[in-house]
Design a protein around this motif. Structure first.
Motif, PDB file in Angstrom:
ATOM      1  N   ALA A 144       0.824  -1.206   0.000  1.00 12.98           N
ATOM      2  CA  ALA A 144       0.000   0.000   0.000  1.00 12.98           C
ATOM      3  C   ALA A 144       0.859   1.257   0.000  1.00 12.98           C
ATOM      4  N   ALA A 145       1.895   1.261   0.842  1.00 12.79           N
ATOM      5  CA  ALA A 145       2.777   2.427   0.909  1.00 12.79           C
ATOM      6  C   ALA A 145       3.508   2.637  -0.409  1.00 12.79           C
ATOM      7  N   ASP A 146       3.975   1.540  -1.007  1.00 11.70           N
ATOM      8  CA  ASP A 146       4.743   1.679  -2.236  1.00 11.70           C
ATOM      9  C   ASP A 146       3.871   2.103  -3.412  1.00 11.70           C
ATOM     10  N   PHE A 147       2.600   1.751  -3.390  1.00  9.23           N
ATOM     11  CA  PHE A 147       1.689   2.212  -4.445  1.00  9.23           C
ATOM     12  C   PHE A 147       1.613   3.738  -4.436  1.00  9.23           C
TER      13      PHE A 147
ATOM     14  N   LEU B 173      -1.179   4.050   5.597  1.00  6.17           N
ATOM     15  CA  LEU B 173      -0.948   3.460   6.912  1.00  6.17           C
ATOM     16  C   LEU B 173      -2.064   3.862   7.876  1.00  6.17           C
ATOM     17  N   TYR B 174      -2.467   5.111   7.776  1.00  5.27           N
ATOM     18  CA  TYR B 174      -3.541   5.633   8.626  1.00  5.27           C
ATOM     19  C   TYR B 174      -4.866   4.942   8.320  1.00  5.27           C
ATOM     20  N   LEU B 175      -5.140   4.724   7.047  1.00  4.05           N
ATOM     21  CA  LEU B 175      -6.406   4.119   6.647  1.00  4.05           C
ATOM     22  C   LEU B 175      -6.455   2.624   6.971  1.00  4.05           C
ATOM     23  N   LEU B 176      -5.322   1.936   6.803  1.00  9.03           N
ATOM     24  CA  LEU B 176      -5.296   0.501   7.101  1.00  9.03           C
ATOM     25  C   LEU B 176      -5.390   0.232   8.596  1.00  9.03           C
ATOM     26  N   GLY B 177      -4.761   1.090   9.396  1.00  9.49           N
ATOM     27  CA  GLY B 177      -4.817   0.913  10.846  1.00  9.49           C
ATOM     28  C   GLY B 177      -4.226  -0.384  11.341  1.00  9.49           C
ATOM     29  N   PRO B 178      -3.023  -0.775  10.900  1.00 10.73           N
ATOM     30  CA  PRO B 178      -2.438  -2.064  11.327  1.00 10.73           C
ATOM     31  C   PRO B 178      -1.985  -2.018  12.784  1.00 10.73           C
ATOM     32  N   ASP B 179      -1.613  -3.184  13.299  1.00 13.94           N
ATOM     33  CA  ASP B 179      -1.051  -3.240  14.650  1.00 13.94           C
ATOM     34  C   ASP B 179       0.225  -2.410  14.721  1.00 13.94           C
ATOM     35  N   LYS B 180       0.511  -1.913  15.925  1.00 14.66           N
ATOM     36  CA  LYS B 180       1.718  -1.108  16.105  1.00 14.66           C
ATOM     37  C   LYS B 180       2.972  -1.910  15.773  1.00 14.66           C
TER      38      LYS B 180
END
Length: 386
Positions: free
Chosen positions: A215-218, A270-277
């Motif tokens: 996602a970040a690389d896109f 990253l904000y939209l996905l909301g993954p674990d820390k």
């Protein structure tokens, strides 16, 4: 890929007068200066932690344990400084290193009490600068010396001082960059889905990390491509491409507009996905290490990994000023998007012969800082005006 292009070998001048050789005092002199400067900065950070350290990084390291590292750094700075007198060369560097370390001792050295730190919204990332520099020198400079791509490329290559300044500036500004990035992503609160974030957090940790990277690389791919292919934006990114000799330090060169915009844009997915820390921490470490590695002067062969992740060979071609390589290899983490969108350039048996921009840029920090604005003003100037 241009099948008619005649690839050449890169010619790197030896520059023996710039090389580090044992027994001359040059290695000792530079080691004394850098350890002395870092020691002084560390002492100042211990004295004024609210203003000179970053809240996010303080949560990662133990300040008391690092005081022992500071202790040995100060003593080694003195040792290397005195060694320049024994060897008889580069004594001015030795004196400078001893002077910086003596000032660090005078201000309290490694014995400054460590206590609670009142966080400030804006602070200078002195702690981030020190740890990043020591880690980069230990890991990446060692890699370049053991497995160099261009053996004759010296550490003190042309432009190294400018890139060191960029390294310092970008690391000190980390709090401001994060503050701006967090402010930027706050405008996307309307797109947050609790269901999506809960689904992401339920995934295995390694799957979350892979999803973050993709996602970040896109986002980074398209932002990078816009910097290249939109004429108005290119002068900003041209600063990064003005490096003509790539190594671990070269990746630090970049206009502050690009530094802020890249961090802000990559925060959105990253904000939209909301993954674990934990997944986010792994990605941050991965991205930071890869950003330095891909600029390294190393021939390290990554085998099949090079088809999945961006490597020095892939990214060096992005920095090439040779015709077939211009405006290619935009990926920051993976070559997948370059393959999908037709911007891949990977001549398997060749490395670039030339780096940099096709038109030279100013070679000073202030000149490069002003360069995009000068280009924009020149465009707005009426045709035929003096």
């Amino acid at each position: 890929m241009d099948e008619q292009y005649q690839y050449q070998q890169r010619d790197v001048p030896a520059r023996p007068h710039k090389a580090f050789r044992l027994g001359e005092g040059k290695i000792s002199g530079y080691a004394s200066v850098f350890l002395g400067a870092l020691s002084l900065l560390a002492v100042l950070a211990y004295l004024y932690p609210s203003y000179l350290t970053t809240t996010e990084l303080r949560a990662v390291y133990d300040a008391k344990e690092l005081q022992q590292v500071l202790k040995y750094g100060m003593y080694f700075s003195l040792f290397f400084g005195l060694l320049t007198f024994v060897l008889g060369g580069y004594r001015r560097l030795g004196i400078t290193g001893i002077g910086l370390t003596s000032l660090a001792f005078f201000l309290g050295g490694w014995q400054i009490p460590v206590g609670p730190v009142a966080p400030k919204a804006l602070s200078l990332g002195v702690d981030w600068l020190i740890l990043a520099f020591l880690g980069s020198v230990f890991v990446f400079m060692t890699l370049e010396k053991l497995l160099p791509r261009y053996k004759d490329q010296v550490i003190l290559r042309p432009g190294w001082g400018l890139d060191l300044w960029y390294f310092v500036f970008n690391h000190l500004a980390i709090s401001a960059i994060l503050l701006y990035a967090n402010y930027h992503v706050s405008h996307f609160h309307w797109a947050v889905s609790d269901e999506v974030q809960a689904w992401v957090q339920a995934l295995p940790l390694w799957v979350q990390v892979v999803a973050i990277i993709l996602a970040a690389d896109f986002v980074l791919y398209w932002e990078h491509r816009l910097f290249h292919e939109v004429g108005f934006l290119w002068p900003i990114h041209a600063v990064h491409h003005s490096v003509e000799d790539l190594d671990w330090l070269a990746g630090s060169r970049g206009h502050f507009i690009q530094m802020f915009s890249e961090r802000a844009m990559v925060m959105v997915p990253l904000y939209l996905l909301g993954p674990d820390k934990a997944a986010l921490d792994i990605y941050v470490a991965f991205a930071a290490l890869q950003a330095v590695l891909i600029h390294c002067n190393t021939r390290l062969h990554f085998g099949p990994i090079k088809y999945l992740l961006v490597t020095p060979w892939f990214h060096h071609w992005h920095h090439s000023s040779e015709k077939p390589a211009i405006d290619t290899n935009y990926g920051a983490h993976t070559p997948i998007y370059d393959w999908l969108f037709g911007t891949l350039h990977v001549p398997s048996k060749h490395w670039p012969a030339h780096y940099g921009t096709t038109k030279p840029l100013p070679r000073s920090f202030m000149g490069q800082l002003w360069y995009p604005f000068a280009c924009w003003l020149a465009r707005r100037k009426p045709q035929g005006a003096d």
